[in-house]
Design a protein around this motif. Sequence first.
Motif, short mmCIF file in Angstrom:
data_model
loop_
_atom_site.label_atom_id
_atom_site.label_comp_id
_atom_site.label_asym_id
_atom_site.label_seq_id
_atom_site.Cartn_x
_atom_site.Cartn_y
_atom_site.Cartn_z
N PHE A 194 0.86 -1.18 0.00
CA PHE A 194 0.00 0.00 0.00
C PHE A 194 0.89 1.23 0.00
CE2 PHE A 194 -2.44 3.36 2.16
CZ PHE A 194 -3.60 3.36 1.39
N GLN A 195 0.79 2.02 -1.08
CA GLN A 195 1.63 3.20 -1.25
C GLN A 195 0.72 4.39 -1.51
OE1 GLN A 195 3.87 4.03 -5.02
NE2 GLN A 195 5.65 3.52 -3.77
N ALA A 196 0.80 5.40 -0.61
CA ALA A 196 -0.09 6.54 -0.72
C ALA A 196 0.64 7.81 -0.34
CB ALA A 196 -1.32 6.35 0.16
N SER A 197 0.16 8.95 -0.87
CA SER A 197 0.76 10.25 -0.56
C SER A 197 -0.34 11.25 -0.24
CB SER A 197 1.60 10.75 -1.74
OG SER A 197 0.80 10.92 -2.89
N ALA A 198 0.08 12.39 0.35
CA ALA A 198 -0.81 13.47 0.73
C ALA A 198 -1.85 13.04 1.76
CB ALA A 198 -1.51 14.06 -0.51
N ILE A 199 -1.46 12.10 2.61
CA ILE A 199 -2.38 11.62 3.65
C ILE A 199 -2.38 12.58 4.82
CG2 ILE A 199 -2.63 9.83 5.42
CD1 ILE A 199 -2.08 7.76 3.42
N GLY A 200 -3.59 13.00 5.23
CA GLY A 200 -3.70 13.86 6.40
C GLY A 200 -3.49 13.06 7.68
N GLU A 201 -4.14 11.92 7.78
CA GLU A 201 -3.94 10.99 8.89
C GLU A 201 -4.05 9.57 8.34
OE1 GLU A 201 -3.10 11.64 11.92
OE2 GLU A 201 -3.30 13.82 11.87
N ILE A 202 -3.34 8.65 8.96
CA ILE A 202 -3.45 7.25 8.54
C ILE A 202 -4.72 6.67 9.14
CG2 ILE A 202 -2.40 4.97 8.62
CD1 ILE A 202 0.28 6.21 8.68
N SER A 203 -5.60 6.20 8.30
CA SER A 203 -6.84 5.62 8.78
C SER A 203 -6.55 4.27 9.46
CB SER A 203 -7.80 5.39 7.61
OG SER A 203 -8.90 4.61 8.00
N PRO A 204 -7.14 4.05 10.64
CA PRO A 204 -6.98 2.74 11.30
C PRO A 204 -7.46 1.59 10.42
CG PRO A 204 -7.89 4.34 12.83
CD PRO A 204 -7.91 4.99 11.47
N VAL A 217 3.71 5.60 3.16
CA VAL A 217 2.79 6.74 3.21
C VAL A 217 3.57 8.01 3.53
CG1 VAL A 217 0.72 5.46 3.83
CG2 VAL A 217 2.28 6.18 5.62
N ASP A 218 3.14 9.12 2.96
CA ASP A 218 3.69 10.41 3.34
C ASP A 218 2.58 11.44 3.33
OD1 ASP A 218 3.71 12.05 0.73
OD2 ASP A 218 4.72 10.21 0.11
N GLY A 219 2.72 12.43 4.17
CA GLY A 219 1.69 13.45 4.28
C GLY A 219 1.93 14.33 5.48
N SER A 220 0.88 15.04 5.88
CA SER A 220 1.02 16.02 6.96
C SER A 220 0.60 15.49 8.32
CB SER A 220 0.16 17.25 6.61
OG SER A 220 -1.20 16.88 6.46
N TRP A 221 0.37 14.20 8.43
CA TRP A 221 -0.11 13.62 9.68
C TRP A 221 0.95 13.72 10.77
CZ3 TRP A 221 2.78 9.03 10.32
CH2 TRP A 221 3.40 8.58 9.16
N LYS A 222 0.49 13.72 12.02
CA LYS A 222 1.35 14.01 13.15
C LYS A 222 1.70 12.78 13.99
CE LYS A 222 1.50 18.58 12.80
NZ LYS A 222 0.82 18.79 11.54
N GLU A 223 0.95 11.71 13.84
CA GLU A 223 1.15 10.57 14.75
C GLU A 223 0.89 9.27 14.03
OE1 GLU A 223 -0.32 9.13 19.23
OE2 GLU A 223 -1.23 10.86 18.23
#
Length: 554
Positions: A194-204, A217-223
């Motif tokens: 699973f390869q994704a970008s611009a993710i705000g938060e990683i969905s459980p 994954v890469d994006g602006s998420w904090k945790e």
Amino acid sequence: MLKTCLSYCCMYRDGYLFERKDIFTRWASEGFVCKEEEANSHFEELVNRGWILSSPHDGLAIHPMMRIFLRQDKFITYSSQVTSSYNTSRIRRLCIDNSPCISGDAAAAADPLSALDWNRIRSLVFLSGEGIERVPFEKLEGLRALDISQMLVHDHHLKNICGLVRLRHLFGLNVRLIGEIPPEIVRLQCLESFQASAIGEISPDVLNLSQLKTLEVDGSWKELPREIGALQQLETLRLKSSGITKLPREVWSLQQLKILDISNTMIRVLPKEIAELQQLRTLDISNTEIKALPKEMEKLQHLEHLFMSETKVAKIPRALKLKEVKSLELDYGIAALPLEFFALVELPECIHHALEKSDLFPDVVGEMVSFKNSPRRGGEGGLVVGAKHMSIPLWIREHFNDLAMLDIRICKLDEQGLKILREMPRLEDLTLRLDVVPREPAVITSGGFPKLWNLTVDSRVPRVTFQEGAMPKLQFLTFEFQFYAGPPNEDPVGIKHLESIHLIAFKCNEDWYGPGGDSPCIRSTIDVVRKEALENLKRIHLDICGRTERLNPY
């Protein structure tokens, strides 16, 4: 298999630059390679033959002539190639490119793609976002790999993708136009990549895909959610370009993890628990706030690739003996590198020549010898001798006479040691760390030191005197006080004899001396230096524990 791997690279359109790690992941998804070592071997062979070209823009591309040749094999079919006479039953890998968009019932009937047996498609790549409306997702029952890295996905596209229950590899999901990843993602229980970008938060929900082996994954998420610990099959974890400041302890339970990439994050500490990742092969901490490597990393017996450029790491611990490391990427932020890692980096010419001497290692065995980069004035770097010596050892003259930089710890600076240093023809940067307070000042006479422009004296009492003509090229002189300096010292220093001096700096350990180095022993030396600098009649700057003053402005 070499030709097969190269043929797959033809998937990318002309002029597109791809990354090494991306092509490795896609080769693995197609079953062309099983291990990273195998992928790397194929890749190096393709590069050596000139079939894959390195671009000055930090990307890779396939050779144009080789692309033309390989496309004739139809290993990958492009939608623009499909005509009414095309044998669509042989298509297994399909690229939707910039073929004309067909609309309307009559036109749709003439669309060659409408005649495809979509159940036979195993790999689907979108090179054009417009073509996605022509693809009947409900018929892609046999699809195993989907690459949508060249398009922006909308909500309804992702819902269609979530219906591909046999999908194993999903690449390039850009969720910029999606409010959130829908819970239907859990239907993809066969998903391994699973390869994704611009993710705000990683969905459980993504972390409920228990068969995942690769999560990028890469994006602006904090945790990073603690549910990451449920992915016990995970082998690759890439968390680039995010705002995370630490990893949850559940990461250290991922016993199958081979690649950990936390580059371009806000992580400040690499915890000692990383030693629990016994299968780790690749660690990338580039462009982070990490300041030190834990000595427990020595337990990572399988670590082969360590990337740590643009970090706060000052040195690699000597206790860190990573026997399997094959590649090491660092920058000029690294102050010292143990002898064991010399073969992994580009060495200064002076060090390289010394290591070519067959009789070198018997002399330095057991020595705390490190290589040091020099960020100053484009300096090429040199040698750090960490072990304490009575004086300058003879093997410096015999093996490292061509050093441009030397940092050494000694008990005394006698005449023989001065002679060795004086006769080093290329020495530009010298640091002398004196562990014993000299009974008499070390006298620097005229002659020698033809290129030395930077001198640092680290001593409790810096008893050194320059005579007329000494160190004619010296521009920067630094006195370091790391420990208790003892009684005030009013010995003459001879600043007036330094013909090229520009800056004299005083640095002190504030834990001992307090802010500003307000100590009688330091103050007495500063007073002597200031008085002599005024006699020099040159424009000299004094840097006293970070505070600068200019003498003789005219």
